[in-house]
Design a protein around this motif. Sequence first.
Motif, PDB file in Angstrom:
ATOM      1  N   HIS A   1      24.952  22.883  70.447  1.00  0.00           N
ATOM      2  CA  HIS A   1      23.709  22.140  70.635  1.00  0.00           C
ATOM      3  C   HIS A   1      23.870  20.649  70.410  1.00  0.00           C
ATOM      4  CE1 HIS A   1      24.020  23.759  66.544  1.00  0.00           C
ATOM      5  NE2 HIS A   1      23.748  22.511  66.222  1.00  0.00           N
ATOM      6  N   GLY A   2      24.971  20.107  70.885  1.00  0.00           N
ATOM      7  CA  GLY A   2      25.051  18.649  70.809  1.00  0.00           C
ATOM      8  C   GLY A   2      26.462  18.126  70.688  1.00  0.00           C
ATOM      9  N   THR A   3      26.639  16.938  71.208  1.00  0.00           N
ATOM     10  CA  THR A   3      27.888  16.211  70.997  1.00  0.00           C
ATOM     11  C   THR A   3      27.903  15.783  69.537  1.00  0.00           C
ATOM     12  OG1 THR A   3      27.928  15.418  73.252  1.00  0.00           O
ATOM     13  CG2 THR A   3      29.133  14.098  71.639  1.00  0.00           C
ATOM     14  N   PRO A   4      28.987  16.038  68.842  1.00  0.00           N
ATOM     15  CA  PRO A   4      28.953  15.735  67.405  1.00  0.00           C
ATOM     16  C   PRO A   4      29.177  14.257  67.074  1.00  0.00           C
ATOM     17  CG  PRO A   4      31.006  16.818  67.999  1.00  0.00           C
ATOM     18  CD  PRO A   4      30.212  16.707  69.265  1.00  0.00           C
TER      19      PRO A   4
ATOM     20  N   TYR B   1      10.560   9.078  68.679  1.00  0.00           N
ATOM     21  CA  TYR B   1      11.336   8.991  67.439  1.00  0.00           C
ATOM     22  C   TYR B   1      11.803  10.391  67.076  1.00  0.00           C
ATOM     23  CZ  TYR B   1      12.575   8.287  62.519  1.00  0.00           C
ATOM     24  OH  TYR B   1      13.258   8.260  61.311  1.00  0.00           O
ATOM     25  N   ALA B   2      13.114  10.638  67.203  1.00  0.00           N
ATOM     26  CA  ALA B   2      13.671  11.984  66.967  1.00  0.00           C
ATOM     27  C   ALA B   2      14.839  11.896  65.982  1.00  0.00           C
ATOM     28  CB  ALA B   2      14.131  12.591  68.287  1.00  0.00           C
ATOM     29  N   PRO B   3      14.550  11.918  64.688  1.00  0.00           N
ATOM     30  CA  PRO B   3      15.640  11.846  63.700  1.00  0.00           C
ATOM     31  C   PRO B   3      16.243  13.223  63.430  1.00  0.00           C
ATOM     32  CG  PRO B   3      13.530  11.855  62.587  1.00  0.00           C
ATOM     33  CD  PRO B   3      13.225  11.987  64.059  1.00  0.00           C
ATOM     34  N   THR B   4      17.341  13.225  62.715  1.00  0.00           N
ATOM     35  CA  THR B   4      17.972  14.484  62.330  1.00  0.00           C
ATOM     36  C   THR B   4      17.545  14.886  60.910  1.00  0.00           C
ATOM     37  OG1 THR B   4      20.049  15.694  62.431  1.00  0.00           O
ATOM     38  CG2 THR B   4      20.142  13.496  61.411  1.00  0.00           C
ATOM     39  N   TRP B   5      18.239  15.832  60.323  1.00  0.00           N
ATOM     40  CA  TRP B   5      17.931  16.328  58.974  1.00  0.00           C
ATOM     41  C   TRP B   5      18.953  15.786  57.988  1.00  0.00           C
ATOM     42  CZ3 TRP B   5      21.487  20.292  57.109  1.00  0.00           C
ATOM     43  CH2 TRP B   5      22.461  20.633  58.051  1.00  0.00           C
TER      44      TRP B   5
ATOM     45  N   THR C   1      10.433  15.979  64.636  1.00  0.00           N
ATOM     46  CA  THR C   1      11.421  16.265  63.580  1.00  0.00           C
ATOM     47  C   THR C   1      12.394  17.337  64.075  1.00  0.00           C
ATOM     48  OG1 THR C   1       9.875  17.842  62.626  1.00  0.00           O
ATOM     49  CG2 THR C   1       9.948  15.650  61.632  1.00  0.00           C
ATOM     50  N   HIS C   2      13.497  17.412  63.394  1.00  0.00           N
ATOM     51  CA  HIS C   2      14.532  18.405  63.694  1.00  0.00           C
ATOM     52  C   HIS C   2      13.989  19.808  63.412  1.00  0.00           C
ATOM     53  CE1 HIS C   2      18.345  20.591  63.003  1.00  0.00           C
ATOM     54  NE2 HIS C   2      18.878  19.690  63.814  1.00  0.00           N
ATOM     55  N   TYR C   3      14.542  20.806  64.117  1.00  0.00           N
ATOM     56  CA  TYR C   3      14.009  22.175  63.949  1.00  0.00           C
ATOM     57  C   TYR C   3      14.267  22.761  62.558  1.00  0.00           C
ATOM     58  CZ  TYR C   3      18.872  23.166  65.083  1.00  0.00           C
ATOM     59  OH  TYR C   3      20.242  23.167  65.086  1.00  0.00           O
TER      60      TYR C   3
ATOM     61  N   LEU D   1      10.798  15.814  76.678  1.00  0.00           N
ATOM     62  CA  LEU D   1      10.287  14.612  76.002  1.00  0.00           C
ATOM     63  C   LEU D   1      11.136  13.396  76.382  1.00  0.00           C
ATOM     64  CD1 LEU D   1       9.496  15.988  72.416  1.00  0.00           C
ATOM     65  CD2 LEU D   1       7.953  15.766  74.371  1.00  0.00           C
ATOM     66  N   TYR D   2      12.433  13.594  76.559  1.00  0.00           N
ATOM     67  CA  TYR D   2      13.274  12.459  76.992  1.00  0.00           C
ATOM     68  C   TYR D   2      12.742  11.903  78.313  1.00  0.00           C
ATOM     69  CZ  TYR D   2      16.921  14.657  73.991  1.00  0.00           C
ATOM     70  OH  TYR D   2      17.634  15.233  72.976  1.00  0.00           O
ATOM     71  N   LEU D   3      12.378  12.848  79.206  1.00  0.00           N
ATOM     72  CA  LEU D   3      11.960  12.413  80.546  1.00  0.00           C
ATOM     73  C   LEU D   3      10.759  11.467  80.509  1.00  0.00           C
ATOM     74  CD1 LEU D   3      12.270  15.547  82.884  1.00  0.00           C
ATOM     75  CD2 LEU D   3      13.602  13.437  82.939  1.00  0.00           C
TER      76      LEU D   3
HETATM   77  N1  C2G Z   1      16.760  18.049  68.130  1.00  0.00           N
HETATM   78  C1  C2G Z   1      15.449  17.920  68.459  1.00  0.00           C
HETATM   79  N2  C2G Z   1      14.672  17.059  67.758  1.00  0.00           N
HETATM   80  C2  C2G Z   1      15.170  16.312  66.756  1.00  0.00           C
HETATM   81  C3  C2G Z   1      16.505  16.436  66.417  1.00  0.00           C
HETATM   82  C4  C2G Z   1      17.283  17.329  67.123  1.00  0.00           C
HETATM   83  O1  C2G Z   1      14.974  18.575  69.387  1.00  0.00           O
HETATM   84  N3  C2G Z   1      14.387  15.492  66.068  1.00  0.00           N
HETATM   85  C5  C2G Z   1      17.603  18.983  68.894  1.00  0.00           C
HETATM   86  C6  C2G Z   1      18.386  18.254  69.973  1.00  0.00           C
HETATM   87  O2  C2G Z   1      18.565  19.091  71.066  1.00  0.00           O
HETATM   88  C7  C2G Z   1      19.690  17.957  69.286  1.00  0.00           C
HETATM   89  C8  C2G Z   1      19.878  19.236  68.537  1.00  0.00           C
HETATM   90  O3  C2G Z   1      18.565  19.581  68.090  1.00  0.00           O
HETATM   91  O4  C2G Z   1      20.711  17.684  70.217  1.00  0.00           O
HETATM   92  C9  C2G Z   1      20.805  19.109  67.372  1.00  0.00           C
HETATM   93  O5  C2G Z   1      20.273  18.222  66.432  1.00  0.00           O
HETATM   94  P1  C2G Z   1      21.097  17.178  65.576  1.00  0.00           P
HETATM   95  O6  C2G Z   1      20.103  16.247  65.010  1.00  0.00           O
HETATM   96  O7  C2G Z   1      22.188  16.583  66.338  1.00  0.00           O
HETATM   97  O8  C2G Z   1      21.618  18.007  64.335  1.00  0.00           O
HETATM   98  P2  C2G Z   1      22.378  19.376  64.154  1.00  0.00           P
HETATM   99  O9  C2G Z   1      21.457  20.509  64.435  1.00  0.00           O
HETATM  100  O10 C2G Z   1      22.957  19.286  62.819  1.00  0.00           O
HETATM  101  O11 C2G Z   1      23.512  19.372  65.240  1.00  0.00           O
HETATM  102  O12 C2G Z   1      27.394  19.015  67.421  1.00  0.00           O
HETATM  103  C10 C2G Z   1      26.084  18.678  67.133  1.00  0.00           C
HETATM  104  C11 C2G Z   1      25.827  18.839  65.687  1.00  0.00           C
HETATM  105  O13 C2G Z   1      26.040  20.099  65.269  1.00  0.00           O
HETATM  106  C12 C2G Z   1      24.496  18.375  65.254  1.00  0.00           C
END
Ligand code: C2G
Length: 755
Positions: free
Chosen positions: A479-482, A573-577, A613-615, A642-644
Amino acid sequence: MTKVSVIIPYYKGPSYLEECVQSIENQNLPGLEVLLVDDRGGDDVPESVLEKAFIRHIVLEEEIGEEGFAAGEGPDAVPPGGEGEPSPFGAAAARNTGVRYAGGEYLYFIDADDYLWEDALARLVGLAEEKNADVVTGNRCFSWFRPVSFTIESARDDTELTGIVRLHGGELASFLSTRFTVQHLLVRRTFYDGLGLAFDVHNRYYPDIFVAAGIFSGKAADIWADGSSRYVCRFHNDPIHLPSLSQEKAKRRPFDFIRSYEAASRLLAEEAGGNGADGNEAASALNGQLIRFIAEHFPDSLNGEETRRFTKALRHIPKPDWRRIKKEFGFLQAMEMNCLCRGNGKAAKLFAKLAFAWRKKQGILGTPIQHRRIIDALVFQKMKVLPNTVLFESFLGKSYSDSPKYIFEYLNETYPGRYKCIWAYAEKKRKIPFPAKQVKRLGLRYFYYMARCQYVVYNGRQPTFYKKRKDSIFLETWHGTPLKKLVFDMDDVTSASPLYKEDVYYQTRAWDYLVAPNEFSEKIFRRAFSYEGNILKTGYPRNDILYHPHKEELALEIKKELGLPVDKKVILYAPTWRDDEFYGPGMYKFSLKMDLGRMREELGSEYVVILRTHYFIADALDLSGYEGFAYNQSKYDDVARLYLISDVLITDYSSVFFDFANLRRPMLFFTYDLEKYRSILRGFYIDVEKELPGPMLFDTEEIIDAIHNLRMIQRNYEERYNQFYEKYCAWEDGYAAERVVDAVFRFGNTEMEKD
Ligand code: C2G
């Protein structure tokens, strides 16, 4: 004049060693020498360690004399027992050799994977001098973390000494009940020599119980402790590649233990004037160790001889405190030991098995999931795999989204009716545009389809108890480029599950195909997952929609669907955890660091903000008061939609920006906790200062300023953005789902599988 000789037995784990040695250097002790006794041959000891002036690097192999022992540690050098294969290597031989070379007034013992907290050793030396003590120690705590991320709060204390205390009587007994070892002991050399003992070179495990027994036997005039001196014993978070001795799965463990126990017990009995092993605190603590060992390790397979020796040892414990044993280990284990004491090995084994089953039962019979696991094992796993069935799961069933969604839609559009599809959901069923059965994640039907579907398509890790069927195909899309370091590339695991690396290792063994969005990820996935299966170099199906031929019309539809003003531009605004802010596994905290009031004042006439927010985030955003400006779309299924509709993306360390870059729209990075995230929580794969295709911002005013000046930012970052696009988006063209389906569902080309 050498004051302290620190003895470090080293086997493997250079980065642990580096941190251990650094923590010793930080003590700033005059007259210090460190004897690093290397069990391996020395080729992985870091230069930064070898170049320190106080290090003396001793390679054990070079010390072996004609009898096959490290010089001076042969059978004549007072080995404690008689049986067992003596080993010229291992921690015992290393410590003995270290002692032999040591020239200091004091000896100090530390393991190569542990480290000292603050001035731990300096305090011990001060105390030894002040009290003229023979033996001095301090507290020991356990931690999963490197020194840089260690906090007292995150550590688990083993001993709880407070202030400066003399260890004798009850204090000594309680200290020894958890610490029957030489770790973190500062011992006066003349006292040590007077004991005439050596570490037990016959044992790989528990080689220091014998010497510890000697030190604590009562001969020591004075044992002192300083509660503020802390030794940090490190748990290993990667038992796959670098298990600690206690994580090694070894058949000889009971044998080594009982050998050490017997030798130590004999020694203590002699010390007590032949009155048996109950003469002092050390002996009763040693017996406590025996009981604990049995409780923790039985029913490990023991041969007849070993059973006999454990039985004998238990029977010699004078008046075992059955009430305490029952309270600590439970009725069944108390019975097990009771039977062993009476010489009834068969009954003891039966109770051991019952105790084991009971421990498991608390997991198995106690929760509905465990009931389902039993049904799965007994019934579903025995049924045939159903051809042309596909189980899909995205983000733990929390959404109908991501690459599984696009693979599912492509399959249904291209081969209508050919596949029976099942979607897992976490809380509520979704609207899905093609026929699909929906099953509750972790419910009984979920287990049924996990066991019976021919294809399984996940974008994250499957449950740890998932059992791969021989006839099934597991397609992992990830689920994503790291950006943030993954699994085996991580130093510390700060998230809720400390054994994350081990879990992932076993989970990834089940994957048949793994989708890579770009070459960069492909390389990282191989290493970070320790994955040797097929990698599909296809790009991400989830990004196909970003190349939709009518994406403007689609965007307008989405804006209307979400009730957004169509005449306003959108900031997403889409941050991670954050790994270290959690309530429990998969339930993380989040607090908004953006001042929405200021944003509205400055940007409200032209923009609206979508917050997502992140899932993993369990905290709900409270946007009351910001209606018409800020919209919470954290629960919206598909972030790609949402990106679109977004004119600009603000994120932090989330992989969302690698995907959003496909649109070539501006991006800003709100990295208010950059240093902590980068150096403590995760570490990054890319140099963010050099590669991010937009500016890093640290507060709301900087964000507002950047949004006002987006054009200029785009111009300034144009070249970087182009390079970024080339590197991370080159495989994306809107046809990734087709390529994945062709490769996995066996309709066409399989060329792109592993080379
Ligand atoms: N995502 C989202 N909304 C956010 C954050 C993330 O919908 N606010 C979704 C996106 O599709 C994103 C994916 O969850 O690409 C993964 O989220 P990351 O924030 O990158 O974090 P993580 O789940 O830890 O995955 O190789 C990728 C890594 O494993 C990161």
